[in-house]
Design a protein around this motif. Structure first.
Motif, PDB file in Angstrom:
ATOM      1  N   GLU A 125       0.827  -1.205   0.000  1.00 25.18           N
ATOM      2  CA  GLU A 125       0.000   0.000   0.000  1.00 25.18           C
ATOM      3  C   GLU A 125       0.866   1.261   0.000  1.00 25.18           C
ATOM      4  N   ALA A 126       1.990   1.217   0.696  1.00 24.14           N
ATOM      5  CA  ALA A 126       2.886   2.374   0.729  1.00 24.14           C
ATOM      6  C   ALA A 126       3.449   2.655  -0.662  1.00 24.14           C
ATOM      7  N   PHE A 127       3.767   1.596  -1.421  1.00 23.34           N
ATOM      8  CA  PHE A 127       4.289   1.790  -2.774  1.00 23.34           C
ATOM      9  C   PHE A 127       3.201   2.273  -3.715  1.00 23.34           C
ATOM     10  N   LYS A 128       1.977   1.814  -3.520  1.00 23.24           N
ATOM     11  CA  LYS A 128       0.868   2.302  -4.344  1.00 23.24           C
ATOM     12  C   LYS A 128       0.651   3.797  -4.105  1.00 23.24           C
ATOM     13  N   THR A 129       0.755   4.213  -2.845  1.00 25.10           N
ATOM     14  CA  THR A 129       0.592   5.628  -2.523  1.00 25.10           C
ATOM     15  C   THR A 129       1.729   6.444  -3.124  1.00 25.10           C
ATOM     16  N   ALA A 130       2.949   5.971  -2.973  1.00 29.78           N
ATOM     17  CA  ALA A 130       4.101   6.684  -3.528  1.00 29.78           C
ATOM     18  C   ALA A 130       3.990   6.798  -5.046  1.00 29.78           C
ATOM     19  N   THR A 131       3.592   5.730  -5.696  1.00 28.15           N
ATOM     20  CA  THR A 131       3.454   5.745  -7.154  1.00 28.15           C
ATOM     21  C   THR A 131       2.369   6.717  -7.596  1.00 28.15           C
ATOM     22  N   SER A 132       1.262   6.773  -6.844  1.00 26.58           N
ATOM     23  CA  SER A 132       0.171   7.684  -7.203  1.00 26.58           C
ATOM     24  C   SER A 132       0.618   9.138  -7.094  1.00 26.58           C
ATOM     25  N   ILE A 133       1.451   9.449  -6.109  1.00 23.45           N
ATOM     26  CA  ILE A 133       1.984  10.816  -5.967  1.00 23.45           C
ATOM     27  C   ILE A 133       2.858  11.168  -7.161  1.00 23.45           C
ATOM     28  N   LEU A 134       3.704  10.224  -7.566  1.00 23.79           N
ATOM     29  CA  LEU A 134       4.588  10.471  -8.709  1.00 23.79           C
ATOM     30  C   LEU A 134       3.801  10.576 -10.014  1.00 23.79           C
ATOM     31  N   GLU A 135       2.735   9.807 -10.137  1.00 19.32           N
ATOM     32  CA  GLU A 135       1.933   9.851 -11.360  1.00 19.32           C
ATOM     33  C   GLU A 135       1.289  11.209 -11.573  1.00 19.32           C
ATOM     34  N   ALA A 171      10.451   7.858 -12.619  1.00 22.97           N
ATOM     35  CA  ALA A 171      10.631   9.240 -12.168  1.00 22.97           C
ATOM     36  C   ALA A 171      12.110   9.626 -12.142  1.00 22.97           C
ATOM     37  N   THR A 172      12.361  10.925 -12.168  1.00 20.57           N
ATOM     38  CA  THR A 172      13.713  11.459 -12.003  1.00 20.57           C
ATOM     39  C   THR A 172      14.122  11.302 -10.547  1.00 20.57           C
ATOM     40  N   ILE A 173      15.379  10.916 -10.332  1.00 19.18           N
ATOM     41  CA  ILE A 173      15.919  10.771  -8.975  1.00 19.18           C
ATOM     42  C   ILE A 173      17.035  11.788  -8.772  1.00 19.18           C
ATOM     43  N   VAL A 174      16.988  12.494  -7.657  1.00 23.60           N
ATOM     44  CA  VAL A 174      18.081  13.388  -7.283  1.00 23.60           C
ATOM     45  C   VAL A 174      18.713  12.847  -6.006  1.00 23.60           C
ATOM     46  N   PRO A 175      19.955  12.340  -6.080  1.00 19.92           N
ATOM     47  CA  PRO A 175      20.649  11.897  -4.867  1.00 19.92           C
ATOM     48  C   PRO A 175      20.994  13.101  -3.999  1.00 19.92           C
ATOM     49  N   VAL A 176      20.912  12.922  -2.690  1.00 21.94           N
ATOM     50  CA  VAL A 176      21.157  14.019  -1.757  1.00 21.94           C
ATOM     51  C   VAL A 176      22.022  13.507  -0.607  1.00 21.94           C
ATOM     52  N   ALA A 177      23.065  14.268  -0.269  1.00 17.62           N
ATOM     53  CA  ALA A 177      23.895  13.960   0.901  1.00 17.62           C
ATOM     54  C   ALA A 177      23.579  14.964   2.005  1.00 17.62           C
ATOM     55  N   ILE A 178      23.239  14.455   3.176  1.00 13.34           N
ATOM     56  CA  ILE A 178      23.009  15.300   4.350  1.00 13.34           C
ATOM     57  C   ILE A 178      24.164  15.049   5.309  1.00 13.34           C
TER      58      ILE A 178
END
Length: 252
Positions: A125-135, A171-178
């Motif tokens: 369900e978490a992946f379905k939600t994440a995918t819907s946001i990206l869509e 989707a486009t991915i931006v790697p981030v270093a904190i």
């Protein structure tokens, strides 16, 4: 573990509440954008980041202004969500452990674009939600390491989840270093580290409807390799060194 770090509470990996308990939170995030609550929280947490942790973002212009986007930072602190979002104008949705979804904070989470993941259950369900946001062209922040590093160092292992999301969505991915947030927990000792957020160059993989586990892991490893490269750069030359190198590249 670094003895100078305040110890984290023991992790609880399984939430005893049934899957159905979280359906309403997923539905809220799938059907609506983060609202004014997001901006209120952004203001409060950004002021905290800038004032107490002297947070500074480098390379935020590399983050695309539009289109589906996955921000992929390393993870040391509960503040990492807010550090990542403080220097970009896009509203960032986060996947958070389901144990956090309890009154009264669950109302703030859902209105702020946060949605639950039941760790240890293979939560589709978490992946379905994440995918819907990206869509719908939204932005997700997801950690390659899965959870917070408890040692103050980058994890040696990478979870395939971010690779799965990258391949399912295209989707486009931006790697981030904190850098520096491993010591944020030391605020309890009135110690406030300087935190730097370094955004990397966008990368992308072609969309796959049914990626194999090996493909998911391969992409996750590649994403975290970029995060590690950025983090190592900050570790070697510091914030000022990275900014100097960027100025020299622009002159060249």
């Amino acid at each position: 573990m670094d003895e100078k770090l305040v110890a984290l509470k023991p992790q609880v990996y399984r939430d005893p509440r049934p899957k159905e308990h979280f359906d309403r939170f997923h539905e809220r995030t799938r059907s609506r954008e983060p609202d004014y609550v997001y901006e209120l929280v952004r203001i409060a947490t950004s002021l905290t980041a800038w004032t107490f942790f002297r947070a500074h973002g480098v390379g935020a212009e590399r983050v695309p202004a539009h289109g589906p986007l996955i921000l992929a930072p390393n993870h040391f602190s509960f503040m990492d969500h807010f550090f990542v979002g403080a220097f970009i104008r896009r509203r960032v949705s986060f996947m958070a452990k389901s144990q956090l979804f309890k009154p009264p904070m669950q109302w703030i989470y859902t209105h702020g674009g946060v949605f639950p993941v039941r760790r240890g259950y293979g939560d589709d369900e978490a992946f379905k939600t994440a995918t819907s946001i990206l869509e719908r062209g939204g932005t997700i922040a997801m950690y390659s390491e899965g959870g917070r590093s408890r040692t103050g160092k980058l994890s040696d292992t990478v979870r395939p989840g971010i690779g799965r999301l990258a391949l399912l969505s295209g989707a486009t991915i931006v790697p981030v270093a904190i850098h520096g947030s491993s010591r944020v927990r030391n605020w309890k000792r009135l110690q406030f580290p300087k935190v730097t957020i370094l955004y990397g160059d966008p990368i992308r993989w072609e969309k796959l409807d049914d990626p194999t586990r090996e493909q998911q892991q391969e992409v996750a490893n590649a994403i975290f390799a970029e995060v590690r490269k950025l983090y190592t750069q900050l570790d070697a030359v510091g914030r000022s060194g990275v900014m100097r190198e960027r100025r020299e590249l622009r002159r060249a």
